[in-house]
Design an enzyme around this catalytic site. Sequence first.
Site, PDB file in Angstrom:
ATOM      1  N   GLU A  40      -9.101  -2.868  -2.691  1.00 12.37           N
ATOM      2  CA  GLU A  40      -9.678  -1.954  -1.537  1.00 12.37           C
ATOM      3  C   GLU A  40     -11.132  -1.578  -2.548  1.00 12.37           C
ATOM      4  O   GLU A  40     -11.981  -1.001  -1.532  1.00 12.37           O
ATOM      5  CB  GLU A  40      -8.982  -1.440  -0.880  1.00 12.37           C
ATOM      6  CG  GLU A  40     -10.093  -0.334   0.265  1.00 12.37           C
ATOM      7  CD  GLU A  40      -9.984   0.782   0.617  1.00 12.37           C
ATOM      8  OE1 GLU A  40      -8.721   1.039   0.063  1.00 12.37           O
ATOM      9  OE2 GLU A  40      -9.868   1.525   1.636  1.00 12.37           O
ATOM     10  N   ASN A  68      -9.518  -0.272   4.336  1.00 12.14           N
ATOM     11  CA  ASN A  68     -11.000   0.249   5.147  1.00 12.14           C
ATOM     12  C   ASN A  68     -11.971   0.634   4.704  1.00 12.14           C
ATOM     13  O   ASN A  68     -13.160   0.647   5.641  1.00 12.14           O
ATOM     14  CB  ASN A  68      -9.950   1.991   5.764  1.00 12.14           C
ATOM     15  CG  ASN A  68      -9.670   2.821   5.035  1.00 12.14           C
ATOM     16  OD1 ASN A  68      -8.364   2.354   4.206  1.00 12.14           O
ATOM     17  ND2 ASN A  68     -10.320   3.700   4.387  1.00 12.14           N
ATOM     18  N   HIS A  69     -12.348  -0.077   3.503  1.00 10.73           N
ATOM     19  CA  HIS A  69     -13.483   0.489   2.487  1.00 10.73           C
ATOM     20  C   HIS A  69     -13.936  -0.853   1.792  1.00 10.73           C
ATOM     21  O   HIS A  69     -14.691  -0.725   1.486  1.00 10.73           O
ATOM     22  CB  HIS A  69     -12.959   1.257   1.038  1.00 10.73           C
ATOM     23  CG  HIS A  69     -12.874   2.871   1.188  1.00 10.73           C
ATOM     24  ND1 HIS A  69     -13.530   3.141   2.449  1.00 10.73           N
ATOM     25  CD2 HIS A  69     -11.900   3.574   1.194  1.00 10.73           C
ATOM     26  CE1 HIS A  69     -13.737   5.163   2.074  1.00 10.73           C
ATOM     27  NE2 HIS A  69     -11.934   5.116   1.890  1.00 10.73           N
ATOM     28  N   HIS A 157      -2.124  -1.708   5.519  1.00  6.67           N
ATOM     29  CA  HIS A 157      -2.789  -0.519   5.092  1.00  6.67           C
ATOM     30  C   HIS A 157      -2.809   0.365   5.866  1.00  6.67           C
ATOM     31  O   HIS A 157      -3.784   0.705   7.013  1.00  6.67           O
ATOM     32  CB  HIS A 157      -4.717  -1.289   4.621  1.00  6.67           C
ATOM     33  CG  HIS A 157      -5.179  -0.473   3.726  1.00  6.67           C
ATOM     34  ND1 HIS A 157      -5.843  -0.583   1.725  1.00  6.67           N
ATOM     35  CD2 HIS A 157      -6.189   0.877   3.794  1.00  6.67           C
ATOM     36  CE1 HIS A 157      -6.008   0.849   1.607  1.00  6.67           C
ATOM     37  NE2 HIS A 157      -6.291   0.880   2.372  1.00  6.67           N
ATOM     38  N   HIS A 182      -2.707   1.983   0.610  1.00  7.41           N
ATOM     39  CA  HIS A 182      -3.786   3.453   1.263  1.00  7.41           C
ATOM     40  C   HIS A 182      -3.123   4.865   0.698  1.00  7.41           C
ATOM     41  O   HIS A 182      -4.238   4.872   0.654  1.00  7.41           O
ATOM     42  CB  HIS A 182      -3.903   3.113   2.956  1.00  7.41           C
ATOM     43  CG  HIS A 182      -5.419   4.398   3.510  1.00  7.41           C
ATOM     44  ND1 HIS A 182      -5.940   3.996   3.260  1.00  7.41           N
ATOM     45  CD2 HIS A 182      -4.681   5.053   3.879  1.00  7.41           C
ATOM     46  CE1 HIS A 182      -6.136   4.969   3.844  1.00  7.41           C
ATOM     47  NE2 HIS A 182      -5.882   6.019   4.082  1.00  7.41           N
ATOM     48  N   HIS A 184      -2.065   5.785  -1.966  1.00  7.43           N
ATOM     49  CA  HIS A 184      -2.078   6.115  -2.460  1.00  7.43           C
ATOM     50  C   HIS A 184      -0.917   6.518  -4.391  1.00  7.43           C
ATOM     51  O   HIS A 184      -1.275   6.643  -4.757  1.00  7.43           O
ATOM     52  CB  HIS A 184      -3.589   6.225  -3.719  1.00  7.43           C
ATOM     53  CG  HIS A 184      -4.992   5.557  -3.469  1.00  7.43           C
ATOM     54  ND1 HIS A 184      -5.957   5.957  -3.812  1.00  7.43           N
ATOM     55  CD2 HIS A 184      -4.636   4.236  -2.884  1.00  7.43           C
ATOM     56  CE1 HIS A 184      -6.727   4.994  -3.449  1.00  7.43           C
ATOM     57  NE2 HIS A 184      -6.372   3.975  -2.998  1.00  7.43           N
TER      58      HIS A 184
HETATM   59 FE   LIG Z   1      -7.873   2.554   2.054  1.00  3.91          FE
END
Ligand SMILES: [Fe+2]
Length: 265
Positions: A40, A68-69, A157, A182, A184
């Site tokens: 992502e 999401n990205h 995610h 997501h 991290h």
């Molecule tokens: Fe993300």
Amino acid sequence: MAKILFIGDVVGKPGRKILREVLPQWKEKYQPDAVIVNVENLAHGKGVTPSTLADIDSLGIDCFTSGNHIFNKHQLSTECFEKYTKLIRPDNFGTQYPGFGYYRFSAAGRQFLAINLNGQVFMDHQFEGSISNPFFAVDKILEQQAQKGDIILVDFHAEATSEKVAMGYYLDGRVSFLTGTHTHVPTADARILAKGTGYITDTGMTGALNAVLGTKKENALKKFLEQGKFVNELEEEGQLQINGVLVEIDDNQKAIKIEKLYQEI
Ligand SMILES: [Fe+2]
């Protein structure tokens, strides 16, 4: 028995660098049958481009998951979905987006079904479109796509640990492996749930170590201390980290071992 190696969110050039260096070593050492990588944040922290995917594709990766990205590079992201069928995006983003939320592949004589979902909690400002209920979305995929003997793995995610933990119980015994992505930041809860699903709330990221989720720590601190606008700049210098999870699956598609992997260079 089958072994799955999952690598968490590869962030920008630093992430690609350590992935290129360490993934071949981990493949040699652990001999995984399938390798899945979350991409992502592959292209400078947000989304994917054909050149950044090509940069890591030769490493031998069976499936790219995202979040999401993934569409932040617009036309370039769309081109990636046209070029790589093994690139998937959260299924519950809606049909107006390119790509699919699942991918089927075979490796080492076994059938794998990879599924990508996105959480709804705390995601309001992180994705421009609407995100439908991931629990209902995964029910539909399992009902329509899963076949007998499939080793099913899910990349969920999501921001909230509660949503990911709840999804773990929801899918326990129905999938072989579920990892969150997501945030991290890796979590210390890798375990096998009661009905045989290998589970971890978040695998963690791959990229700059001395940074805030991959971005320059000075910028993040400025945002917190001065309430200013956050300037999103990737940390390109210094030590690197790679986070992965290795899961062993038996002949009944149940997880029998789950191990967190981590390395710095
Ligand atoms: Fe993300």
